[in-house]
Design a protein around this motif. Structure first.
Motif, short mmCIF file in Angstrom:
data_model
loop_
_atom_site.label_atom_id
_atom_site.label_comp_id
_atom_site.label_asym_id
_atom_site.label_seq_id
_atom_site.Cartn_x
_atom_site.Cartn_y
_atom_site.Cartn_z
N TRP A 118 -50.38 10.41 -21.50
CA TRP A 118 -50.40 9.17 -20.50
C TRP A 118 -51.79 8.53 -20.68
CZ3 TRP A 118 -48.10 5.60 -17.56
CH2 TRP A 118 -48.61 5.19 -16.50
N GLN A 151 -52.94 5.04 -22.17
CA GLN A 151 -53.72 3.99 -21.23
C GLN A 151 -54.99 3.50 -21.88
OE1 GLN A 151 -52.70 2.49 -18.40
NE2 GLN A 151 -50.88 3.49 -18.04
N GLU A 183 -60.69 -4.18 -21.60
CA GLU A 183 -60.98 -3.58 -20.27
C GLU A 183 -62.33 -2.49 -20.17
OE1 GLU A 183 -56.50 -4.29 -18.34
OE2 GLU A 183 -57.41 -1.99 -18.41
N SER A 225 -63.18 3.47 -21.63
CA SER A 225 -64.17 4.73 -21.49
C SER A 225 -63.49 6.10 -21.87
CB SER A 225 -64.57 4.86 -19.99
OG SER A 225 -65.47 5.96 -19.87
N LEU A 277 -62.37 11.30 -16.01
CA LEU A 277 -62.69 11.44 -14.72
C LEU A 277 -61.80 12.45 -14.00
CD1 LEU A 277 -64.15 8.24 -13.27
CD2 LEU A 277 -65.72 10.25 -13.98
N VAL A 281 -62.19 14.73 -10.72
CA VAL A 281 -61.62 14.09 -9.42
C VAL A 281 -60.54 15.12 -8.85
CG1 VAL A 281 -60.24 12.63 -8.12
CG2 VAL A 281 -61.83 11.91 -10.09
N VAL A 321 -55.36 8.23 -11.44
CA VAL A 321 -56.53 8.29 -11.92
C VAL A 321 -56.74 7.84 -13.20
CG1 VAL A 321 -58.68 9.77 -12.02
CG2 VAL A 321 -57.31 9.78 -9.96
N LYS A 322 -55.79 8.75 -14.44
CA LYS A 322 -55.88 8.42 -15.53
C LYS A 322 -55.55 7.06 -15.77
CE LYS A 322 -54.69 13.04 -17.32
NZ LYS A 322 -54.82 14.00 -16.24
N LYS A 323 -54.94 6.25 -15.21
CA LYS A 323 -54.40 4.95 -15.33
C LYS A 323 -55.58 4.08 -15.31
CE LYS A 323 -51.06 1.25 -14.47
NZ LYS A 323 -49.90 0.80 -13.64
N GLN A 368 -58.95 4.93 -14.41
CA GLN A 368 -60.45 5.26 -14.51
C GLN A 368 -61.40 4.40 -15.35
OE1 GLN A 368 -60.67 9.44 -15.77
NE2 GLN A 368 -59.21 8.84 -17.56
N SER A 369 -60.90 3.74 -16.49
CA SER A 369 -61.75 2.94 -17.30
C SER A 369 -62.14 1.89 -16.58
CB SER A 369 -60.82 2.57 -18.57
OG SER A 369 -60.66 3.96 -19.70
N ARG A 370 -61.27 1.15 -16.15
CA ARG A 370 -61.45 0.03 -15.22
C ARG A 370 -62.34 0.20 -14.07
NH1 ARG A 370 -55.40 -2.26 -14.56
NH2 ARG A 370 -54.67 -1.65 -16.64
N LEU A 416 -64.48 2.76 -13.78
CA LEU A 416 -65.86 3.05 -14.26
C LEU A 416 -66.51 1.89 -14.66
CD1 LEU A 416 -67.05 5.81 -14.43
CD2 LEU A 416 -66.24 6.18 -16.86
N ALA A 417 -65.87 0.98 -15.14
CA ALA A 417 -66.75 -0.21 -15.88
C ALA A 417 -67.11 -1.04 -14.78
CB ALA A 417 -65.85 -1.05 -16.74
N GLU A 436 -70.22 7.55 -13.01
CA GLU A 436 -69.33 8.56 -12.90
C GLU A 436 -69.18 9.10 -11.76
OE1 GLU A 436 -69.95 9.55 -17.71
OE2 GLU A 436 -70.09 11.14 -16.14
N ALA A 446 -67.65 6.72 -9.21
CA ALA A 446 -65.99 6.36 -9.65
C ALA A 446 -65.28 7.55 -9.09
CB ALA A 446 -65.88 6.44 -11.20
N GLN A 447 -66.02 8.95 -9.17
CA GLN A 447 -65.18 10.10 -8.69
C GLN A 447 -65.13 10.01 -7.12
OE1 GLN A 447 -66.93 13.77 -9.96
NE2 GLN A 447 -66.15 14.89 -8.16
N PHE A 504 -62.50 7.32 -6.09
CA PHE A 504 -60.91 8.08 -6.29
C PHE A 504 -60.78 9.09 -5.28
CE2 PHE A 504 -61.19 6.71 -10.87
CZ PHE A 504 -59.99 5.77 -10.76
#
Lengths: 191, 194
Positions: A37, A41, A50, A53, A57, A61, B28-30, B32-34, B36-37, B50, B53-54, B57
């Protein structure tokens, strides 16, 4: 369709709800599926520009959430006016309190007036200059003893009480009935 | 973001609200990139980004019980991220950017325009390499896989619409897009293990 293909469809929001929910439950349990997943993504994020990265995390988390005792905040309830704030409750409450007090005063009066009742009309209070004055009718008919006539039974405090009770309805906080006055009077007595 | 994607977010949120913590891991997995940026645009430091971002969440998780779905989940998360980043800067006596990043970005995102930013937590380099790897992988795909994936990712078409355009069953579209993603995944693996 294998799980990975299902996950690809899930990324696109193309799985029927029942299938979606079943897959979500499996991904929650199986790290390999949840990692797929994440990777899909990431590819999706790269194609959408987007700023993908490579940093994951999620492990940090979830570890942080595991290590600290997280207490979920209670769901906020819609704001409700307290019962005492409702107009009708205030009105009837105030009237009930006033009626009880009046009844109490009347009973005390009757008790004190026996056997030579003095007719005191609380409502007949007038201003004499800046000081309230209580008119007391010196009714003496049928008295067994003239010595017991309480013509000066109302001292200053009693006069003030009678005045405040009679004028409570004109005060700024008339909606609260006589409660504010009763509160102040009660404090004065305590002192 | 499509309605079905938002439905998925709401389904995951509902799972978390019911006490299934691993469902939050999927959110979070979905995102996290956005996130973080986005945060990097405030703090301009990869490690700080990071950490913030943590924290974002974690805050989101704690507040999730009050999420009612009035806004899209990402819009809600976006607001938490911005507030957390601003608080982070204020706590360190640093200047908060005035108009660099705004909630309007989140609204635009919901309208279908993705958050686009070349300022990345990796300072642009790794992110850019990742993107290049993905595009290289797509370029090398067989034509039918490439077309299916591009119609989906770039044009945002549904599987049904793609099936109509490509004159094939929906199941074939799903399979082609999946195979394309597998190829892309192979190409980006070296960056994920760095």
């Amino acid at each position: 369709m294998n799980e990975r293909e299902q996950i690809s469809a899930l990324v696109d929001g193309e799985l029927p709800p029942a299938e979606r929910d079943a897959l979500v439950r499996r991904m929650e349990r199986e790290p390999a599926l949840s990692d797929t997943w994440r990777r899909f993504q990431l590819g999706h994020a790269a194609l959408q520009h987007e700023a993908p990265s490579a940093v994951d995390l999620s492990a940090r988390v979830m570890a942080a959430l595991e290590s600290e005792p997280v207490v979920l905040a209670p769901r906020a309830l819609p704001q409700q006016r307290p019962l005492w704030r409702k107009t009708w409750v205030r009105a009837t409450g105030g009237m009930a309190l006033a009626a009880s007090l009046t009844l109490g005063v009347a009973m005390v009066w009757q008790t004190n007036a026996t056997p030579n009742p003095v007719q005191v009309e609380i409502g007949s209070i007038i201003r004499d200059g800046s000081h309230p004055q209580v008119l007391v009718a010196p009714e003496v008919a049928g008295n067994d003893s003239a010595d017991t006539i309480p013509q000066v039974a109302l001292n200053d405090t009693d006069r003030e009480s009678a005045y405040m009770l009679a004028h409570a309805e004109y005060s700024e906080r008339a909606d609260d009935g006589i409660t504010p006055y009763a509160r102040v009077a009660g404090q004065s007595e305590d002192q | 973001m499509s309605a079905s994607e938002q439905e998925l977010d709401l389904a995951l949120v509902a799972r978390v609200q019911q006490g299934h913590k691993p469902a939050f891991d999927l959110l979070v997995k979905k995102y996290q990139s956005r996130i973080l940026a986005l945060i990097y645009r405030f703090v301009r430091d990869r490690h700080e980004a990071e950490d913030v971002a943590q924290e974002t969440f974690i805050r989101a998780y704690k507040a999730l019980v009050n999420f009612r779905g009035d806004a899209a989940f990402y819009t809600w998360l976006y607001r938490i991220a911005i507030n957390t980043a601003k608080n982070h800067l204020v706590a360190r006596g640093r200047r908060v950017p005035d108009s660099d990043v705004d909630l309007a970005d989140a609204e635009h995102f919901d309208d279908g325009n993705a958050l686009r930013d070349n300022d990345t937590p990796e300072g642009g380099a790794l992110s850019s390499e990742l993107e290049q790897a993905v595009h290289k992988a797509i370029a090398s795909l067989p034509q039918e896989l490439k077309t299916a994936l591009m119609l989906r990712e770039f044009d945002g078409l549904s599987y049904e619409d793609i099936a109509e355009i490509m004159r094939c069953p929906v199941g074939t579209v799903r399979s082609r897009i999946f195979r394309a993603r597998e190829e892309v995944d192979k190409q980006i693996s070296p960056w994920l293990e760095k």
